[in-house]
Design an enzyme around this catalytic site. Structure first.
Site, PDB file in Angstrom:
ATOM      1  N   HIS A  98     -32.568 -70.133  93.813  1.00 26.55           N
ATOM      2  CA  HIS A  98     -32.332 -68.739  94.172  1.00 26.55           C
ATOM      3  C   HIS A  98     -32.316 -67.829  92.942  1.00 26.55           C
ATOM      4  O   HIS A  98     -32.014 -66.644  93.047  1.00 26.55           O
ATOM      5  CB  HIS A  98     -30.991 -68.661  94.925  1.00 26.55           C
ATOM      6  CG  HIS A  98     -30.733 -67.388  95.634  1.00 26.55           C
ATOM      7  ND1 HIS A  98     -29.667 -66.560  95.333  1.00 26.55           N
ATOM      8  CD2 HIS A  98     -31.395 -66.767  96.651  1.00 26.55           C
ATOM      9  CE1 HIS A  98     -29.673 -65.514  96.121  1.00 26.55           C
ATOM     10  NE2 HIS A  98     -30.712 -65.611  96.937  1.00 26.55           N
ATOM     11  N   LYS A 102     -33.392 -65.414  89.832  1.00 25.98           N
ATOM     12  CA  LYS A 102     -34.382 -64.381  89.534  1.00 25.98           C
ATOM     13  C   LYS A 102     -34.277 -64.117  88.042  1.00 25.98           C
ATOM     14  O   LYS A 102     -33.345 -63.452  87.580  1.00 25.98           O
ATOM     15  CB  LYS A 102     -34.116 -63.085  90.307  1.00 25.98           C
ATOM     16  CG  LYS A 102     -34.213 -63.233  91.821  1.00 25.98           C
ATOM     17  CD  LYS A 102     -32.871 -63.442  92.438  1.00 25.98           C
ATOM     18  CE  LYS A 102     -32.990 -63.460  93.967  1.00 25.98           C
ATOM     19  NZ  LYS A 102     -31.737 -63.940  94.593  1.00 25.98           N
ATOM     20  N   HIS A 125     -27.494 -55.621  98.825  1.00 24.14           N
ATOM     21  CA  HIS A 125     -27.919 -56.947  98.376  1.00 24.14           C
ATOM     22  C   HIS A 125     -27.409 -57.293  96.974  1.00 24.14           C
ATOM     23  O   HIS A 125     -27.619 -58.391  96.498  1.00 24.14           O
ATOM     24  CB  HIS A 125     -29.452 -57.022  98.409  1.00 24.14           C
ATOM     25  CG  HIS A 125     -30.005 -58.402  98.262  1.00 24.14           C
ATOM     26  ND1 HIS A 125     -30.623 -58.836  97.101  1.00 24.14           N
ATOM     27  CD2 HIS A 125     -30.040 -59.452  99.121  1.00 24.14           C
ATOM     28  CE1 HIS A 125     -31.025 -60.087  97.251  1.00 24.14           C
ATOM     29  NE2 HIS A 125     -30.685 -60.486  98.467  1.00 24.14           N
ATOM     30  N   LYS A 139     -25.050 -58.372  93.783  1.00 23.43           N
ATOM     31  CA  LYS A 139     -24.007 -59.379  93.599  1.00 23.43           C
ATOM     32  C   LYS A 139     -23.258 -59.032  92.309  1.00 23.43           C
ATOM     33  O   LYS A 139     -23.671 -59.418  91.205  1.00 23.43           O
ATOM     34  CB  LYS A 139     -24.610 -60.780  93.497  1.00 23.43           C
ATOM     35  CG  LYS A 139     -25.513 -61.178  94.706  1.00 23.43           C
ATOM     36  CD  LYS A 139     -26.946 -60.926  94.393  1.00 23.43           C
ATOM     37  CE  LYS A 139     -27.938 -61.552  95.351  1.00 23.43           C
ATOM     38  NZ  LYS A 139     -27.738 -61.550  96.745  1.00 23.43           N
ATOM     39  N   ASP A 159     -40.804 -63.304  75.271  1.00 24.00           N
ATOM     40  CA  ASP A 159     -40.769 -63.678  73.846  1.00 24.00           C
ATOM     41  C   ASP A 159     -39.396 -64.126  73.364  1.00 24.00           C
ATOM     42  O   ASP A 159     -39.136 -64.145  72.155  1.00 24.00           O
ATOM     43  CB  ASP A 159     -41.250 -62.506  72.978  1.00 24.00           C
ATOM     44  CG  ASP A 159     -42.691 -62.127  73.257  1.00 24.00           C
ATOM     45  OD1 ASP A 159     -43.444 -62.978  73.764  1.00 24.00           O
ATOM     46  OD2 ASP A 159     -43.065 -60.970  72.975  1.00 24.00           O
ATOM     47  N   ASP A 170     -10.851 -55.609  86.335  1.00 27.59           N
ATOM     48  CA  ASP A 170     -10.117 -54.557  85.644  1.00 27.59           C
ATOM     49  C   ASP A 170     -11.118 -53.528  85.097  1.00 27.59           C
ATOM     50  O   ASP A 170     -12.075 -53.175  85.755  1.00 27.59           O
ATOM     51  CB  ASP A 170      -9.218 -55.149  84.553  1.00 27.59           C
ATOM     52  CG  ASP A 170      -8.150 -56.074  85.129  1.00 27.59           C
ATOM     53  OD1 ASP A 170      -7.743 -55.838  86.284  1.00 27.59           O
ATOM     54  OD2 ASP A 170      -7.728 -57.024  84.451  1.00 27.59           O
TER      55      ASP A 170
END
Length: 472
Positions: free
Chosen positions: A215, A217, A390, A392, A222, A397
Protein backbone atom coordinates in the site's frame (compact mmCIF):
# COMPACT_ATOMS: atom_id res chain seq x y z
CA UNK A 1 -19.73 -46.50 -3.75
CA UNK A 2 -20.86 -42.97 -4.55
CA UNK A 3 -22.25 -42.43 -1.03
CA UNK A 4 -19.02 -43.74 0.51
CA UNK A 5 -16.99 -41.35 -1.61
CA UNK A 6 -19.29 -38.47 -0.64
CA UNK A 7 -19.00 -39.36 3.03
CA UNK A 8 -15.21 -39.56 2.75
CA UNK A 9 -15.11 -36.14 1.03
CA UNK A 10 -17.25 -34.57 3.76
CA UNK A 11 -15.09 -36.10 6.49
CA UNK A 12 -11.95 -34.83 4.73
CA UNK A 13 -13.37 -31.29 4.49
CA UNK A 14 -14.21 -31.27 8.19
CA UNK A 15 -10.78 -32.68 9.02
CA UNK A 16 -9.17 -29.88 7.01
CA UNK A 17 -11.40 -27.44 8.90
CA UNK A 18 -10.11 -28.76 12.24
CA UNK A 19 -6.47 -28.68 11.10
CA UNK A 20 -6.91 -25.14 9.73
CA UNK A 21 -8.61 -24.03 12.96
CA UNK A 22 -5.63 -25.30 14.96
CA UNK A 23 -3.30 -23.39 12.64
CA UNK A 24 -5.38 -20.23 13.09
CA UNK A 25 -5.29 -20.71 16.87
CA UNK A 26 -1.51 -20.99 16.89
CA UNK A 27 -0.63 -18.31 14.33
CA UNK A 28 -3.29 -15.55 14.19
CA UNK A 29 -1.88 -12.18 15.20
CA UNK A 30 -4.97 -11.15 17.22
CA UNK A 31 -7.30 -13.13 19.48
CA UNK A 32 -10.28 -11.64 17.62
CA UNK A 33 -8.90 -12.87 14.32
CA UNK A 34 -8.26 -16.34 15.75
CA UNK A 35 -11.82 -16.59 17.11
CA UNK A 36 -13.34 -15.38 13.84
CA UNK A 37 -11.39 -17.91 11.79
CA UNK A 38 -11.93 -20.83 14.21
CA UNK A 39 -15.71 -20.34 14.31
CA UNK A 40 -15.86 -20.05 10.52
CA UNK A 41 -13.62 -23.06 9.90
CA UNK A 42 -15.51 -25.35 12.27
CA UNK A 43 -18.99 -24.17 11.27
CA UNK A 44 -18.71 -23.61 7.51
CA UNK A 45 -15.60 -25.54 6.42
CA UNK A 46 -16.77 -25.78 2.79
CA UNK A 47 -16.35 -22.04 2.38
CA UNK A 48 -13.95 -21.16 5.20
CA UNK A 49 -11.17 -23.65 4.45
CA UNK A 50 -10.33 -22.34 0.96
CA UNK A 51 -10.83 -18.77 2.23
CA UNK A 52 -8.39 -19.38 5.09
CA UNK A 53 -5.73 -20.81 2.83
CA UNK A 54 -6.11 -17.92 0.42
CA UNK A 55 -6.52 -15.03 2.87
CA UNK A 56 -5.68 -16.23 6.38
CA UNK A 57 -1.89 -16.20 6.33
CA UNK A 58 -0.79 -14.15 9.37
CA UNK A 59 2.70 -13.28 8.15
CA UNK A 60 4.24 -12.35 4.84
CA UNK A 61 6.75 -15.18 4.56
CA UNK A 62 9.67 -14.92 2.20
CA UNK A 63 10.12 -11.13 2.14
CA UNK A 64 13.31 -11.36 4.20
CA UNK A 65 14.32 -14.88 3.26
CA UNK A 66 14.10 -13.96 -0.43
CA UNK A 67 17.41 -12.19 0.01
CA UNK A 68 19.01 -15.62 0.26
CA UNK A 69 22.59 -15.63 -0.97
CA UNK A 70 22.37 -11.91 -1.63
CA UNK A 71 21.89 -11.18 2.06
CA UNK A 72 25.54 -10.25 2.50
CA UNK A 73 25.33 -7.80 -0.42
CA UNK A 74 22.27 -6.06 1.01
CA UNK A 75 23.72 -5.92 4.49
CA UNK A 76 27.01 -4.46 3.27
CA UNK A 77 25.19 -1.72 1.36
CA UNK A 78 22.96 -0.92 4.35
CA UNK A 79 25.98 -0.87 6.65
CA UNK A 80 27.71 1.69 4.42
CA UNK A 81 24.53 3.74 4.17
CA UNK A 82 24.11 3.84 7.94
CA UNK A 83 27.76 4.87 8.35
CA UNK A 84 27.25 7.71 5.88
CA UNK A 85 24.25 8.97 7.82
CA UNK A 86 26.08 9.08 11.17
CA UNK A 87 27.00 12.82 10.95
CA UNK A 88 23.32 13.65 10.37
CA UNK A 89 21.82 11.71 13.28
CA UNK A 90 19.58 13.67 15.64
CA UNK A 91 19.08 13.12 19.35
CA UNK A 92 15.62 11.67 20.03
CA UNK A 93 15.05 13.95 23.01
CA UNK A 94 12.32 11.72 24.47
CA UNK A 95 11.60 8.07 25.15
CA UNK A 96 8.61 8.22 22.77
CA UNK A 97 10.76 9.31 19.81
CA UNK A 98 13.36 6.70 20.73
CA UNK A 99 10.60 4.08 20.54
CA UNK A 100 9.69 5.32 17.04
CA UNK A 101 13.32 4.79 15.96
CA UNK A 102 13.29 1.25 17.31
CA UNK A 103 10.00 0.43 15.59
CA UNK A 104 11.29 1.91 12.33
CA UNK A 105 14.71 0.26 12.57
CA UNK A 106 15.81 3.50 10.93
CA UNK A 107 17.49 6.55 12.46
CA UNK A 108 16.09 9.97 13.28
CA UNK A 109 17.99 12.42 11.08
CA UNK A 110 18.37 16.19 11.02
CA UNK A 111 19.06 18.56 8.14
CA UNK A 112 15.78 17.72 6.40
CA UNK A 113 13.08 19.84 4.84
CA UNK A 114 9.52 18.48 5.07
CA UNK A 115 6.86 20.36 3.10
CA UNK A 116 3.14 19.61 3.01
CA UNK A 117 1.46 19.02 -0.35
CA UNK A 118 -2.26 19.60 0.10
CA UNK A 119 -4.46 17.70 -2.38
CA UNK A 120 -3.73 16.28 -5.80
CA UNK A 121 -2.89 19.35 -7.88
CA UNK A 122 -0.09 20.42 -5.53
CA UNK A 123 1.17 16.85 -5.10
CA UNK A 124 1.48 15.95 -8.76
CA UNK A 125 2.82 19.38 -9.75
CA UNK A 126 5.63 18.85 -7.24
CA UNK A 127 6.22 15.23 -8.27
CA UNK A 128 6.28 15.92 -12.00
CA UNK A 129 8.67 18.85 -11.50
CA UNK A 130 10.95 16.54 -9.51
CA UNK A 131 10.85 13.84 -12.19
CA UNK A 132 11.83 16.40 -14.81
CA UNK A 133 14.91 17.34 -12.74
CA UNK A 134 16.14 13.74 -12.25
CA UNK A 135 19.71 13.10 -13.40
CA UNK A 136 20.61 9.59 -12.21
CA UNK A 137 17.60 7.52 -11.17
CA UNK A 138 13.91 7.59 -10.30
CA UNK A 139 12.20 5.16 -7.92
CA UNK A 140 8.40 5.19 -8.19
CA UNK A 141 5.90 3.05 -6.31
CA UNK A 142 2.12 3.35 -5.96
CA UNK A 143 -0.64 1.06 -4.76
CA UNK A 144 -3.09 2.18 -7.47
CA UNK A 145 -2.07 3.42 -10.91
CA UNK A 146 -4.73 4.01 -13.52
CA UNK A 147 -4.45 4.32 -17.28
CA UNK A 148 -6.28 7.64 -17.38
CA UNK A 149 -5.26 11.25 -18.07
CA UNK A 150 -3.16 11.49 -14.89
CA UNK A 151 -1.66 8.04 -15.34
CA UNK A 152 -0.64 8.82 -18.92
CA UNK A 153 0.91 12.10 -17.83
CA UNK A 154 3.00 10.21 -15.29
CA UNK A 155 3.90 7.68 -17.98
CA UNK A 156 5.10 10.47 -20.26
CA UNK A 157 7.38 11.96 -17.57
CA UNK A 158 8.92 8.57 -16.84
CA UNK A 159 9.58 7.76 -20.50
CA UNK A 160 11.13 11.20 -21.08
CA UNK A 161 13.43 10.66 -18.10
CA UNK A 162 14.46 7.22 -19.35
CA UNK A 163 15.16 8.57 -22.84
CA UNK A 164 17.58 11.15 -21.45
CA UNK A 165 19.55 8.41 -19.68
CA UNK A 166 17.93 8.36 -16.22
CA UNK A 167 17.41 4.89 -14.74
CA UNK A 168 13.69 4.56 -13.93
CA UNK A 169 12.23 1.84 -11.69
CA UNK A 170 8.43 1.52 -11.65
CA UNK A 171 6.77 -0.70 -9.02
CA UNK A 172 3.02 -1.23 -8.61
CA UNK A 173 0.85 -3.52 -6.48
CA UNK A 174 -0.71 -6.27 -8.59
CA UNK A 175 -4.02 -6.16 -6.69
CA UNK A 176 -4.38 -2.42 -6.24
CA UNK A 177 -3.50 -1.85 -9.91
CA UNK A 178 -5.34 -4.91 -11.24
CA UNK A 179 -7.08 -2.79 -13.89
CA UNK A 180 -3.81 -1.44 -15.29
CA UNK A 181 -3.62 -2.72 -18.85
CA UNK A 182 -0.72 -4.49 -20.52
CA UNK A 183 -0.51 -1.72 -23.10
CA UNK A 184 0.33 0.88 -20.45
CA UNK A 185 3.08 -1.32 -19.00
CA UNK A 186 4.41 -2.28 -22.44
CA UNK A 187 4.72 1.38 -23.43
CA UNK A 188 6.76 2.03 -20.30
CA UNK A 189 9.06 -0.90 -20.97
CA UNK A 190 9.53 0.04 -24.61
CA UNK A 191 10.35 3.55 -23.43
CA UNK A 192 13.22 2.22 -21.30
CA UNK A 193 11.51 2.02 -17.88
CA UNK A 194 12.17 -0.98 -15.60
CA UNK A 195 8.70 -2.25 -14.60
CA UNK A 196 7.64 -4.78 -11.99
CA UNK A 197 4.52 -5.77 -10.08
CA UNK A 198 4.75 -6.42 -6.35
CA UNK A 199 3.27 -9.91 -6.15
CA UNK A 200 2.75 -11.15 -2.61
CA UNK A 201 2.13 -14.64 -4.02
CA UNK A 202 5.38 -14.72 -6.02
CA UNK A 203 6.79 -18.21 -6.37
CA UNK A 204 5.31 -21.65 -5.61
CA UNK A 205 6.07 -21.54 -1.86
CA UNK A 206 4.21 -18.25 -1.41
CA UNK A 207 1.28 -18.94 -3.74
CA UNK A 208 -1.32 -18.60 -0.94
CA UNK A 209 -0.19 -15.13 0.22
CA UNK A 210 -3.06 -13.41 -1.57
CA UNK A 211 -4.38 -11.20 1.22
CA UNK A 212 -1.32 -8.96 1.52
CA UNK A 213 -0.92 -5.67 -0.33
CA UNK A 214 1.87 -3.19 -0.87
CA UNK A 215 0.00 0.00 0.00
CA UNK A 216 3.07 2.27 -0.09
CA UNK A 217 3.22 5.43 -2.21
CA UNK A 218 6.86 6.40 -2.59
CA UNK A 219 8.89 8.36 -5.11
CA UNK A 220 12.61 9.14 -4.89
CA UNK A 221 14.77 11.20 -7.27
CA UNK A 222 18.55 10.71 -7.14
CA UNK A 223 18.43 9.94 -3.40
CA UNK A 224 17.98 13.67 -2.78
CA UNK A 225 14.25 14.27 -2.93
CA UNK A 226 11.37 12.05 -1.94
CA UNK A 227 7.58 11.97 -1.81
CA UNK A 228 5.28 9.98 0.50
CA UNK A 229 1.63 10.24 1.50
CA UNK A 230 -1.92 9.24 0.72
CA UNK A 231 -2.34 9.89 -2.99
CA UNK A 232 -2.40 7.25 -5.69
CA UNK A 233 -2.38 7.88 -9.45
CA UNK A 234 -5.82 8.43 -10.96
CA UNK A 235 -8.05 11.35 -11.85
CA UNK A 236 -10.25 10.69 -8.81
CA UNK A 237 -7.30 11.87 -6.70
CA UNK A 238 -7.65 15.21 -8.48
CA UNK A 239 -11.32 15.37 -7.49
CA UNK A 240 -12.58 14.37 -10.95
CA UNK A 241 -14.65 11.34 -9.93
CA UNK A 242 -18.47 11.77 -9.92
CA UNK A 243 -18.70 9.03 -7.28
CA UNK A 244 -16.30 10.59 -4.76
CA UNK A 245 -16.50 14.26 -5.65
CA UNK A 246 -13.86 16.54 -4.14
CA UNK A 247 -10.92 14.46 -2.92
CA UNK A 248 -9.16 15.56 0.28
CA UNK A 249 -5.66 14.17 0.65
CA UNK A 250 -2.17 15.07 1.81
CA UNK A 251 1.29 14.17 0.59
CA UNK A 252 4.74 15.16 1.80
CA UNK A 253 7.88 16.13 -0.12
CA UNK A 254 11.18 15.56 1.67
CA UNK A 255 14.72 16.72 1.10
CA UNK A 256 17.68 15.66 3.20
CA UNK A 257 19.08 12.45 4.73
CA UNK A 258 15.58 11.09 5.50
CA UNK A 259 15.06 10.49 1.76
CA UNK A 260 17.42 7.54 2.06
CA UNK A 261 14.85 5.92 4.37
CA UNK A 262 12.26 6.07 1.60
CA UNK A 263 14.89 4.76 -0.81
CA UNK A 264 15.73 1.83 1.45
CA UNK A 265 12.07 0.78 1.70
CA UNK A 266 11.67 0.88 -2.09
CA UNK A 267 15.00 -0.93 -2.57
CA UNK A 268 13.88 -3.88 -0.44
CA UNK A 269 10.44 -3.99 -2.10
CA UNK A 270 12.08 -4.03 -5.53
CA UNK A 271 14.36 -6.84 -4.42
CA UNK A 272 11.38 -8.93 -3.28
CA UNK A 273 9.55 -8.29 -6.55
CA UNK A 274 12.44 -8.94 -8.93
CA UNK A 275 15.31 -10.60 -7.06
CA UNK A 276 17.55 -7.75 -8.21
CA UNK A 277 19.87 -5.64 -6.05
CA UNK A 278 19.82 -2.30 -7.84
CA UNK A 279 22.73 0.11 -7.49
CA UNK A 280 21.74 3.42 -5.90
CA UNK A 281 23.44 6.40 -4.31
CA UNK A 282 23.59 6.24 -0.51
CA UNK A 283 25.24 9.57 0.33
CA UNK A 284 22.91 11.78 2.38
CA UNK A 285 22.30 15.32 1.16
CA UNK A 286 21.46 17.67 4.04
CA UNK A 287 19.47 20.77 3.16
CA UNK A 288 20.07 24.28 4.45
CA UNK A 289 16.49 25.37 3.69
CA UNK A 290 15.20 23.90 6.97
CA UNK A 291 16.33 21.66 9.81
CA UNK A 292 13.44 19.30 10.41
CA UNK A 293 14.08 16.05 12.23
CA UNK A 294 12.53 13.09 10.40
CA UNK A 295 12.40 9.33 10.80
CA UNK A 296 10.90 7.08 8.13
CA UNK A 297 8.85 4.18 9.50
CA UNK A 298 8.22 1.30 7.07
CA UNK A 299 5.78 -1.31 8.37
CA UNK A 300 4.29 -4.51 7.07
CA UNK A 301 3.29 -8.14 7.56
CA UNK A 302 6.91 -9.32 7.42
CA UNK A 303 7.74 -7.41 10.63
CA UNK A 304 8.31 -9.29 13.87
CA UNK A 305 6.26 -6.62 15.65
CA UNK A 306 2.91 -5.10 14.68
CA UNK A 307 4.85 -1.97 13.75
CA UNK A 308 2.02 0.23 12.48
CA UNK A 309 -0.31 -0.44 15.41
CA UNK A 310 2.49 0.05 17.95
CA UNK A 311 3.55 3.28 16.24
CA UNK A 312 0.04 4.72 16.49
CA UNK A 313 -0.32 3.63 20.12
CA UNK A 314 3.03 5.19 20.98
CA UNK A 315 2.07 8.51 19.38
CA UNK A 316 -1.26 8.52 21.23
CA UNK A 317 0.42 7.88 24.58
CA UNK A 318 2.93 10.67 23.92
CA UNK A 319 0.22 13.34 23.56
CA UNK A 320 -0.30 15.68 26.54
CA UNK A 321 -2.58 18.41 25.19
CA UNK A 322 -3.79 17.60 21.70
CA UNK A 323 -4.12 14.54 19.47
CA UNK A 324 -5.76 14.97 16.07
CA UNK A 325 -6.03 12.05 13.65
CA UNK A 326 -7.47 11.68 10.17
CA UNK A 327 -8.24 8.36 8.49
CA UNK A 328 -10.55 7.30 5.66
CA UNK A 329 -10.97 3.84 7.21
CA UNK A 330 -11.33 4.01 10.98
CA UNK A 331 -11.64 0.54 12.53
CA UNK A 332 -8.61 0.45 14.87
CA UNK A 333 -7.68 -2.58 16.94
CA UNK A 334 -8.49 -2.74 20.63
CA UNK A 335 -5.09 -1.40 21.69
CA UNK A 336 -5.53 1.78 19.66
CA UNK A 337 -9.14 2.20 20.78
CA UNK A 338 -8.13 1.90 24.44
CA UNK A 339 -5.25 4.35 23.96
CA UNK A 340 -7.57 6.92 22.38
CA UNK A 341 -10.12 6.64 25.18
CA UNK A 342 -7.44 6.90 27.87
CA UNK A 343 -5.93 9.97 26.20
CA UNK A 344 -9.32 11.69 26.24
CA UNK A 345 -9.87 10.70 29.87
CA UNK A 346 -6.61 12.31 30.93
CA UNK A 347 -7.69 15.59 29.33
CA UNK A 348 -6.09 15.41 25.89
CA UNK A 349 -8.08 17.05 23.07
CA UNK A 350 -8.61 13.90 21.00
CA UNK A 351 -10.25 14.40 17.61
CA UNK A 352 -10.76 11.87 14.85
CA UNK A 353 -11.68 13.05 11.35
CA UNK A 354 -13.35 10.52 9.04
CA UNK A 355 -15.30 10.67 5.76
CA UNK A 356 -19.02 11.40 5.72
CA UNK A 357 -19.55 9.28 2.61
CA UNK A 358 -18.49 5.60 2.47
CA UNK A 359 -15.85 4.18 0.16
CA UNK A 360 -15.73 0.61 1.50
CA UNK A 361 -19.16 -0.10 3.00
CA UNK A 362 -18.12 -2.91 5.38
CA UNK A 363 -15.38 -0.80 6.96
CA UNK A 364 -17.67 2.23 7.10
CA UNK A 365 -20.40 0.28 8.92
CA UNK A 366 -17.94 -1.33 11.34
CA UNK A 367 -17.10 2.02 12.94
CA UNK A 368 -20.64 2.51 14.26
CA UNK A 369 -20.15 -0.46 16.59
CA UNK A 370 -17.50 1.20 18.79
CA UNK A 371 -18.00 4.95 18.21
CA UNK A 372 -20.45 5.26 21.16
CA UNK A 373 -17.73 4.06 23.56
CA UNK A 374 -15.32 6.59 22.04
CA UNK A 375 -17.77 9.45 22.48
CA UNK A 376 -18.60 8.48 26.06
CA UNK A 377 -14.88 8.59 26.90
CA UNK A 378 -14.55 12.11 25.48
CA UNK A 379 -13.12 11.38 22.02
CA UNK A 380 -14.55 13.81 19.45
CA UNK A 381 -15.58 12.36 16.09
CA UNK A 382 -15.88 14.53 12.99
CA UNK A 383 -17.26 13.69 9.54
CA UNK A 384 -15.71 15.49 6.56
CA UNK A 385 -18.50 16.83 4.33
CA UNK A 386 -17.30 18.26 0.96
CA UNK A 387 -16.07 15.00 -0.56
CA UNK A 388 -14.03 11.91 0.26
CA UNK A 389 -11.38 12.27 2.98
CA UNK A 390 -8.34 10.08 2.27
CA UNK A 391 -5.44 11.71 4.16
CA UNK A 392 -3.61 9.82 6.92
CA UNK A 393 -2.35 12.38 9.44
CA UNK A 394 -1.53 12.31 13.15
CA UNK A 395 -0.81 15.56 15.03
CA UNK A 396 0.70 15.31 18.52
CA UNK A 397 0.41 18.46 20.65
CA UNK A 398 2.16 21.28 18.81
CA UNK A 399 5.43 19.44 18.54
CA UNK A 400 5.19 16.55 16.07
CA UNK A 401 3.16 15.13 13.21
CA UNK A 402 3.16 12.17 10.87
CA UNK A 403 2.14 11.83 7.23
CA UNK A 404 1.99 8.48 5.49
CA UNK A 405 -0.06 5.65 4.05
CA UNK A 406 -1.35 3.94 7.22
CA UNK A 407 -5.11 3.75 7.68
CA UNK A 408 -6.41 3.12 11.19
CA UNK A 409 -7.67 -0.39 10.50
CA UNK A 410 -6.51 -3.98 10.73
CA UNK A 411 -5.48 -4.17 7.08
CA UNK A 412 -2.98 -1.33 7.43
CA UNK A 413 -1.85 -2.54 10.85
CA UNK A 414 -1.21 -6.16 9.90
CA UNK A 415 -1.79 -7.02 6.22
CA UNK A 416 -0.38 -4.13 4.18
CA UNK A 417 3.11 -2.86 3.57
CA UNK A 418 2.90 0.79 4.64
CA UNK A 419 5.24 3.72 5.22
CA UNK A 420 5.07 6.80 7.45
CA UNK A 421 7.19 9.93 7.80
CA UNK A 422 7.29 11.05 11.44
CA UNK A 423 8.43 14.66 11.89
CA UNK A 424 9.02 15.82 15.50
CA UNK A 425 9.28 19.52 14.59
CA UNK A 426 7.32 22.44 16.07
CA UNK A 427 7.46 24.33 12.77
CA UNK A 428 6.10 21.39 10.78
CA UNK A 429 3.48 20.56 13.43
CA UNK A 430 2.23 24.16 13.22
CA UNK A 431 1.72 23.80 9.46
CA UNK A 432 -0.16 20.54 9.98
CA UNK A 433 -2.27 22.14 12.72
CA UNK A 434 -3.25 25.03 10.47
CA UNK A 435 -4.18 22.61 7.69
CA UNK A 436 -6.34 20.46 9.98
CA UNK A 437 -8.03 23.45 11.60
CA UNK A 438 -9.27 24.46 8.16
CA UNK A 439 -10.40 20.88 7.49
CA UNK A 440 -12.40 20.82 10.74
CA UNK A 441 -14.39 23.84 9.54
CA UNK A 442 -15.67 21.57 6.75
CA UNK A 443 -16.77 18.83 9.13
CA UNK A 444 -19.76 18.08 11.29
CA UNK A 445 -19.32 16.67 14.79
CA UNK A 446 -20.92 13.31 15.51
CA UNK A 447 -23.04 13.16 18.69
CA UNK A 448 -23.86 10.27 20.99
CA UNK A 449 -27.56 11.01 20.61
CA UNK A 450 -27.24 10.65 16.84
CA UNK A 451 -25.80 7.15 17.24
CA UNK A 452 -28.41 6.17 19.83
CA UNK A 453 -31.22 7.07 17.45
CA UNK A 454 -30.00 4.77 14.69
CA UNK A 455 -32.52 2.06 13.77
CA UNK A 456 -32.01 -1.38 15.25
CA UNK A 457 -31.29 -2.98 11.88
CA UNK A 458 -28.37 -0.64 11.31
CA UNK A 459 -26.96 -1.34 14.79
CA UNK A 460 -27.17 -5.09 14.15
CA UNK A 461 -25.48 -4.80 10.73
CA UNK A 462 -22.76 -2.58 12.22
CA UNK A 463 -22.00 -5.09 14.97
CA UNK A 464 -21.88 -7.93 12.45
CA UNK A 465 -19.56 -5.92 10.18
CA UNK A 466 -17.33 -5.09 13.15
CA UNK A 467 -16.94 -8.77 14.02
CA UNK A 468 -15.27 -9.30 10.64
CA UNK A 469 -12.78 -6.44 11.14
CA UNK A 470 -9.87 -8.68 12.26
CA UNK A 471 -10.00 -10.54 8.94
CA UNK A 472 -11.05 -7.67 6.61
Amino acid sequence: MTSSLLGLSIALIYLLGIVSAIMALMSSRTSQGAVAWIISLLTFPYVAVPAYWLFGRPRFYGYVSARGARDSVLRQVLSRYRDNVMPHLAQPGSAEIQAVEQLAMMPLTQGNQAALLIDGEATFASLFAGLAEAQEYILLQFFIIRDDALGRKLQGHLIKAAQRGVRVYFLYDEIGSHALGEGYLRDLEEGGVEVSAFRSSRGFRHRFQLNFRNHRKVAVVDGKKGWVGGLNVGVEYLGQSPRHGAWRDTHLVLEGPSVLGLQEAFWEDWHWATGEVISLGWLPHATSAADHRVVIVPSGPADEQDTASLLVQNLIHSAHERLWLTSPYFVPDQGVQDALRLAAMRGVDVRVMMPERPDHLLVFLSAFAFLPDMLRAGVKIYRYLPGFLHQKIILIDGSAASVGTVNLDNRSFRLNFEITAFVPSVEFATEVSNMLEEDFTRCREVTLEELRQQPLWKKVISRAAYLTSPIQ
